[in-house]
Design a protein around this motif. Sequence first.
Motif, PDB file in Angstrom:
ATOM      1  N   GLU A   3       0.865  -1.171   0.000  1.00  0.00           N
ATOM      2  CA  GLU A   3       0.000   0.000   0.000  1.00  0.00           C
ATOM      3  C   GLU A   3       0.905   1.224   0.000  1.00  0.00           C
ATOM      4  OE1 GLU A   3      -2.162   0.477   3.635  1.00  0.00           O
ATOM      5  OE2 GLU A   3      -3.591   1.872   2.752  1.00  0.00           O
ATOM      6  N   VAL A   5       1.082   5.127   0.447  1.00  0.00           N
ATOM      7  CA  VAL A   5       0.348   6.300   0.931  1.00  0.00           C
ATOM      8  C   VAL A   5       1.198   7.520   0.613  1.00  0.00           C
ATOM      9  CG1 VAL A   5      -0.594   7.469   2.947  1.00  0.00           C
ATOM     10  CG2 VAL A   5      -0.785   4.991   2.751  1.00  0.00           C
ATOM     11  N   VAL A   7       1.387  11.719   0.402  1.00  0.00           N
ATOM     12  CA  VAL A   7       0.766  12.995   0.757  1.00  0.00           C
ATOM     13  C   VAL A   7       1.372  14.058  -0.152  1.00  0.00           C
ATOM     14  CG1 VAL A   7       0.316  14.607   2.625  1.00  0.00           C
ATOM     15  CG2 VAL A   7       0.565  12.182   3.121  1.00  0.00           C
ATOM     16  N   MET A  83      -4.115  13.166   0.144  1.00  0.00           N
ATOM     17  CA  MET A  83      -3.489  11.882   0.452  1.00  0.00           C
ATOM     18  C   MET A  83      -3.979  10.820  -0.536  1.00  0.00           C
ATOM     19  SD  MET A  83      -3.370   9.855   4.050  1.00  0.00           S
ATOM     20  CE  MET A  83      -5.020   9.168   4.035  1.00  0.00           C
ATOM     21  N   VAL A  93       6.480  -1.236  -6.900  1.00  0.00           N
ATOM     22  CA  VAL A  93       6.572  -0.190  -5.874  1.00  0.00           C
ATOM     23  C   VAL A  93       7.565   0.893  -6.249  1.00  0.00           C
ATOM     24  CG1 VAL A  93       7.280   0.284  -3.510  1.00  0.00           C
ATOM     25  CG2 VAL A  93       5.813  -1.656  -3.989  1.00  0.00           C
ATOM     26  N   VAL A  97       6.794   4.902  -6.868  1.00  0.00           N
ATOM     27  CA  VAL A  97       7.391   5.883  -5.966  1.00  0.00           C
ATOM     28  C   VAL A  97       8.210   6.898  -6.764  1.00  0.00           C
ATOM     29  CG1 VAL A  97       9.122   6.181  -4.163  1.00  0.00           C
ATOM     30  CG2 VAL A  97       7.402   4.404  -3.930  1.00  0.00           C
ATOM     31  N   ILE A 101       7.531  10.926  -7.038  1.00  0.00           N
ATOM     32  CA  ILE A 101       8.576  11.868  -6.632  1.00  0.00           C
ATOM     33  C   ILE A 101       8.868  12.828  -7.783  1.00  0.00           C
ATOM     34  CG2 ILE A 101      11.041  12.053  -6.123  1.00  0.00           C
ATOM     35  CD1 ILE A 101      10.831   9.649  -4.370  1.00  0.00           C
ATOM     36  N   ASN A 104       6.161  15.535  -8.246  1.00  0.00           N
ATOM     37  CA  ASN A 104       5.829  16.362  -7.087  1.00  0.00           C
ATOM     38  C   ASN A 104       6.979  17.216  -6.579  1.00  0.00           C
ATOM     39  OD1 ASN A 104       3.001  15.975  -5.963  1.00  0.00           O
ATOM     40  ND2 ASN A 104       3.621  13.904  -6.532  1.00  0.00           N
ATOM     41  N   ASP A 112       7.123  19.233   0.003  1.00  0.00           N
ATOM     42  CA  ASP A 112       6.720  18.486  -1.185  1.00  0.00           C
ATOM     43  C   ASP A 112       6.000  17.181  -0.850  1.00  0.00           C
ATOM     44  OD1 ASP A 112       7.781  20.420  -2.721  1.00  0.00           O
ATOM     45  OD2 ASP A 112       9.557  19.324  -3.335  1.00  0.00           O
ATOM     46  N   GLY A 113       6.002  16.801   0.415  1.00  0.00           N
ATOM     47  CA  GLY A 113       5.228  15.631   0.784  1.00  0.00           C
ATOM     48  C   GLY A 113       6.071  14.426   1.145  1.00  0.00           C
ATOM     49  N   LYS A 114       5.397  13.406   1.631  1.00  0.00           N
ATOM     50  CA  LYS A 114       6.040  12.162   2.022  1.00  0.00           C
ATOM     51  C   LYS A 114       5.327  10.994   1.340  1.00  0.00           C
ATOM     52  CE  LYS A 114       8.952  12.217   5.863  1.00  0.00           C
ATOM     53  NZ  LYS A 114       9.605  13.480   5.530  1.00  0.00           N
ATOM     54  N   ILE A 115       6.066   9.931   1.155  1.00  0.00           N
ATOM     55  CA  ILE A 115       5.484   8.716   0.600  1.00  0.00           C
ATOM     56  C   ILE A 115       5.771   7.568   1.562  1.00  0.00           C
ATOM     57  CG2 ILE A 115       5.483   7.117  -1.351  1.00  0.00           C
ATOM     58  CD1 ILE A 115       6.595   9.424  -3.045  1.00  0.00           C
ATOM     59  N   PHE A 116       4.738   6.870   1.975  1.00  0.00           N
ATOM     60  CA  PHE A 116       4.923   5.722   2.853  1.00  0.00           C
ATOM     61  C   PHE A 116       4.583   4.447   2.083  1.00  0.00           C
ATOM     62  CE2 PHE A 116       3.311   9.226   5.531  1.00  0.00           C
ATOM     63  CZ  PHE A 116       4.466   9.473   6.242  1.00  0.00           C
ATOM     64  N   VAL A 117       5.366   3.401   2.293  1.00  0.00           N
ATOM     65  CA  VAL A 117       5.063   2.103   1.688  1.00  0.00           C
ATOM     66  C   VAL A 117       4.764   1.132   2.819  1.00  0.00           C
ATOM     67  CG1 VAL A 117       5.895   0.252   0.215  1.00  0.00           C
ATOM     68  CG2 VAL A 117       6.597   2.593  -0.245  1.00  0.00           C
ATOM     69  N   LEU A 118       3.538   0.641   2.848  1.00  0.00           N
ATOM     70  CA  LEU A 118       3.116  -0.243   3.934  1.00  0.00           C
ATOM     71  C   LEU A 118       2.793  -1.622   3.385  1.00  0.00           C
ATOM     72  CD1 LEU A 118       1.865   2.814   4.566  1.00  0.00           C
ATOM     73  CD2 LEU A 118       0.952   1.628   6.522  1.00  0.00           C
TER      74      LEU A 118
ATOM     75  N   SER B  94       3.060  -1.520  10.435  1.00  0.00           N
ATOM     76  CA  SER B  94       4.457  -1.323  10.059  1.00  0.00           C
ATOM     77  C   SER B  94       4.554  -0.562   8.741  1.00  0.00           C
ATOM     78  CB  SER B  94       5.153  -2.671   9.939  1.00  0.00           C
ATOM     79  OG  SER B  94       4.561  -3.423   8.919  1.00  0.00           O
ATOM     80  N   GLU B  97       8.857   1.415   3.718  1.00  0.00           N
ATOM     81  CA  GLU B  97       9.750   2.449   3.185  1.00  0.00           C
ATOM     82  C   GLU B  97       9.111   3.812   3.414  1.00  0.00           C
ATOM     83  OE1 GLU B  97      10.335   1.911  -1.000  1.00  0.00           O
ATOM     84  OE2 GLU B  97      10.479  -0.251  -0.782  1.00  0.00           O
ATOM     85  N   HIS B  99       9.708   7.787   1.762  1.00  0.00           N
ATOM     86  CA  HIS B  99      10.444   8.640   0.826  1.00  0.00           C
ATOM     87  C   HIS B  99      10.034  10.087   1.063  1.00  0.00           C
ATOM     88  CE1 HIS B  99      11.588   5.159  -1.750  1.00  0.00           C
ATOM     89  NE2 HIS B  99      10.474   4.666  -1.254  1.00  0.00           N
ATOM     90  N   VAL B 101       9.719  13.590  -0.743  1.00  0.00           N
ATOM     91  CA  VAL B 101       9.679  13.996  -2.146  1.00  0.00           C
ATOM     92  C   VAL B 101      10.714  15.082  -2.434  1.00  0.00           C
ATOM     93  CG1 VAL B 101       8.250  15.037  -3.920  1.00  0.00           C
ATOM     94  CG2 VAL B 101       7.288  13.331  -2.402  1.00  0.00           C
TER      95      VAL B 101
END
Lengths: 136, 108
Positions: A3, A5, A7, A83, A93, A97, A101, A104, A112-118, B94, B97, B99, B101
């Motif tokens: 997943e 996520v 922002v 989001m 993935v 990503v 990036i 954005n 500029d935001g964050k990217i989470f990989v869950l 959990s 990763e 990142h 931007v």
Amino acid sequence: MKEIVAVVRMNKVGATKKALVDAGIAGFTAVKVMGRGKLVKDASLIEERKKTLLALNPHNTSCGKEKMVTEFLDGTRLFPRRMFTILVHDDEVSKIVEAIIQVNRTENKVGDGKIFVLPIMDAIRVRTGESGDAAL
Amino acid sequence: MIMVRAIVRPEKKDVLLGELSDAGFHAATVVEVVGRGKQKGIQIGDLIYDEIPKTLIMLAIPDEDKDDVIGIVLKYARSSGGGAFGDGKIFVSSIDEVHTVSSGKTGL
């Protein structure tokens, strides 16, 4: 299955959507959220951002603009972001990503935001009842 | 890294965000949500309200800060007098990763 996520800035929603389609992922869920990031310790960076933001509309001197900009930068105020929640196969993935990036990133150095990989355990398509990777 | 999602009363949002910031957990994402819990909403006479407004606060934090963050949420989101139904829930999951931007760096 993962997943992602992400922002992102409100004005980058269109570009993000297009980048996702180009990367081969058309499905996503987007929500309007409020947020704040890490406190920026670098005073010169904040000073620079403040000057740019105040110069955006020099004719508007009323309605506490300076106060608002200061609050944005010192972290007392939450600001609006979009989001995105995207479900992808494991091997896609890094591609997604990278795509997010790329569209954005701005010259502003912050925000500029964050990217989470869950990790995600399972996904089920309601229409057919398929589960796992087949449901994506 | 872990993701903490806390669903709390909307009126507790500001004090909770302030306390989290003071404790060093400044970054957060906030969503206004509606939902219901184990009590099946609120029943008043024949009317059942099962879309109760709540605030969802999402925080991405290092593993070792988990107890600190949960402690803060439990302390400041709980209603006075030992808590009440509807104070909310905390979910922890959990993260593989992260990142950023603007810099392209990975990690928190």
